[in-house]
Every structure is written in structure tokens, then in C-alpha cells.
Design a protein around this motif. Structure first.
Motif, mmCIF file in Angstrom:
data_model
loop_
_atom_site.group_PDB
_atom_site.id
_atom_site.type_symbol
_atom_site.label_atom_id
_atom_site.label_comp_id
_atom_site.label_asym_id
_atom_site.label_seq_id
_atom_site.Cartn_x
_atom_site.Cartn_y
_atom_site.Cartn_z
ATOM 1 N N GLN A 1 -0.748 -5.431 2.202
ATOM 2 C CA GLN A 1 -2.182 -5.730 2.234
ATOM 3 C C GLN A 1 -2.394 -7.118 1.632
ATOM 4 O O GLN A 1 -1.967 -7.378 0.509
ATOM 5 C CB GLN A 1 -2.962 -4.683 1.432
ATOM 6 C CG GLN A 1 -4.447 -4.947 1.335
ATOM 7 C CD GLN A 1 -5.143 -4.794 2.673
ATOM 8 O OE1 GLN A 1 -4.941 -3.823 3.379
ATOM 9 N NE2 GLN A 1 -5.973 -5.748 3.026
ATOM 10 N N LEU A 2 -3.053 -7.995 2.377
ATOM 11 C CA LEU A 2 -3.356 -9.335 1.876
ATOM 12 C C LEU A 2 -4.348 -9.243 0.723
ATOM 13 O O LEU A 2 -5.337 -8.524 0.797
ATOM 14 C CB LEU A 2 -3.940 -10.188 3.008
ATOM 15 C CG LEU A 2 -4.278 -11.638 2.675
ATOM 16 C CD1 LEU A 2 -3.016 -12.417 2.319
ATOM 17 C CD2 LEU A 2 -4.985 -12.285 3.863
ATOM 18 N N ALA A 3 -4.074 -9.963 -0.340
ATOM 19 C CA ALA A 3 -4.958 -10.013 -1.510
ATOM 20 C C ALA A 3 -5.511 -11.425 -1.648
ATOM 21 O O ALA A 3 -4.936 -12.377 -1.119
ATOM 22 C CB ALA A 3 -4.180 -9.632 -2.765
ATOM 23 N N LYS B 1 0.839 -1.202 0.000
ATOM 24 C CA LYS B 1 0.000 0.000 0.000
ATOM 25 C C LYS B 1 0.874 1.252 0.000
ATOM 26 O O LYS B 1 1.960 1.250 0.568
ATOM 27 C CB LYS B 1 -0.907 0.037 1.233
ATOM 28 C CG LYS B 1 -1.864 -1.119 1.344
ATOM 29 C CD LYS B 1 -2.765 -0.986 2.553
ATOM 30 C CE LYS B 1 -1.952 -1.025 3.826
ATOM 31 N NZ LYS B 1 -2.745 -0.968 5.047
ATOM 32 N N GLY B 2 0.372 2.334 -0.625
ATOM 33 C CA GLY B 2 0.979 3.645 -0.516
ATOM 34 C C GLY B 2 2.290 3.855 -1.250
ATOM 35 O O GLY B 2 3.025 4.793 -0.932
ATOM 36 N N VAL B 3 2.617 3.023 -2.228
ATOM 37 C CA VAL B 3 3.862 3.184 -2.979
ATOM 38 C C VAL B 3 3.757 4.431 -3.859
ATOM 39 O O VAL B 3 2.812 4.576 -4.633
ATOM 40 C CB VAL B 3 4.158 1.935 -3.841
ATOM 41 C CG1 VAL B 3 5.345 2.168 -4.757
ATOM 42 C CG2 VAL B 3 4.377 0.726 -2.952
ATOM 43 N N SER B 4 4.724 5.344 -3.718
ATOM 44 C CA SER B 4 4.730 6.585 -4.506
ATOM 45 C C SER B 4 6.159 7.106 -4.611
ATOM 46 O O SER B 4 7.051 6.614 -3.914
ATOM 47 C CB SER B 4 3.858 7.650 -3.834
ATOM 48 O OG SER B 4 4.452 8.073 -2.620
ATOM 49 N N SER B 5 6.364 8.130 -5.433
ATOM 50 C CA SER B 5 7.705 8.708 -5.555
ATOM 51 C C SER B 5 8.149 9.338 -4.234
ATOM 52 O O SER B 5 9.333 9.345 -3.920
ATOM 53 C CB SER B 5 7.749 9.737 -6.680
ATOM 54 O OG SER B 5 6.819 10.772 -6.432
#
Length: 143
Positions: free
Chosen positions: A115-117, A102-106
Motif C-alpha cells: 500500500q502506497l503511503a 497490508k495484511g501481515v499476520s502470523s
């Protein structure tokens, strides 16, 4: 090499049988990692590595899939396989659980947490358009 990955921009990273982490930037050059690397992924979300202890590392300075970076940052969690895509990082653990970061950004290339999928896979890959592909223990392919 026992594992190799190529980004959409042509960056090539690989791992050899001894677990030495290698990067191609015109030529192959050795880079040591804190424990023997077993798998590497390079994509728009940077270079990610899993070592023999299932520890996860992100190569700082590689977001957008360019360059050698400047050092390794430990990312909490345990995975056996990781894949770096365009604004997405996906991985699987020994129990075949699938997770995305979650929350991956530059501004925060390591994101905020796993986060479990749904699904159970042994290997995953993300293409440049954020499509996730995976293989389960029965060798079936999923998209």
C-alpha cells in the motif's frame, strides 16, 4: 558487514560486501540467497531481504523474529530498503515512494499486498511499537 539489523529479541542478521547473506544464531553462518543481498531487516514480522535487483524476500519460519527459518519466499514488488516491525513491514523504492505491507499476520506473514503511503524517503525503520522513522534524500529525519 555492509548492513546489519538486530531484533528486539536479539536476533542478528547481516549482509557482507559480497552480498552473502549471514545470520547470527550463536555464531555467524553463511546462507546463500538467489541474488546478492544488499539489505536485511529482522523484527517481529520476520526476516526480510532486498537484493541487488530490488527484489524482496521473506525468510519463512521467522515471524516473531526468532530462529533461522527454512527458506526464502519471493514477495512481489521492488524495494531498495525494507524494515520489519511488530505486525508491520515498511519499505521504499528507487523513486523514494514509501509502502507498507497490508495484511501481515502470523497466519499470513507476507501479507496481501503493498500500500502506497504518503511521503518520499530513501530509508525507513520500524521500532517495536510500530513507530516508523525515515530519512529523505536531504538527510532529514521523519517520524
Amino acid at each position: 558487514l555492509t548492513n546489519i539489523d538486530v531484533s528486539n529479541s536479539g536476533e542478528v542478521w547481516g549482509v557482507n560486501a559480497g552480498g552473502k547473506h549471514l545470520q547470527k544464531a550463536g555464531k555467524m553462518a553463511g546462507n546463500s540467497l538467489m541474488a546478492k543481498a544488499v539489505q536485511v531487516s529482522v523484527g517481529e514480522s520476520g526476516v526480510w531481504v532486498v537484493n541487488k535487483n530490488d527484489d524482496i524476500y521473506y525468510r519463512e519460519g521467522t515471524f516473531r523474529g526468532k530462529g533461522a527459518g527454512s527458506g526464502w519466499k519471493h514477495v512481489p514488488g521492488k524495494l531498495t530498503w525494507v524494515s520489519s516491525g511488530n505486525g508491520i513491514v515498511v519499505g521504499v523504492n528507487r523513486c523514494q515512494n514509501v509502502y507498507y505491507r497490508k495484511g501481515v499476520s502470523s497466519k499470513n506473514p507476507v501479507g496481501t499486498g503493498w500500500q502506497l503511503a504518503p511521503g518520499r524517503l530513501v530509508q525507513v525503520d520500524v521500532d517495536g511499537s510500530q513507530e516508523v522513522y525515515g530519512v529523505d534524500a536531504g538527510h532529514n529525519i521523519y517520524k
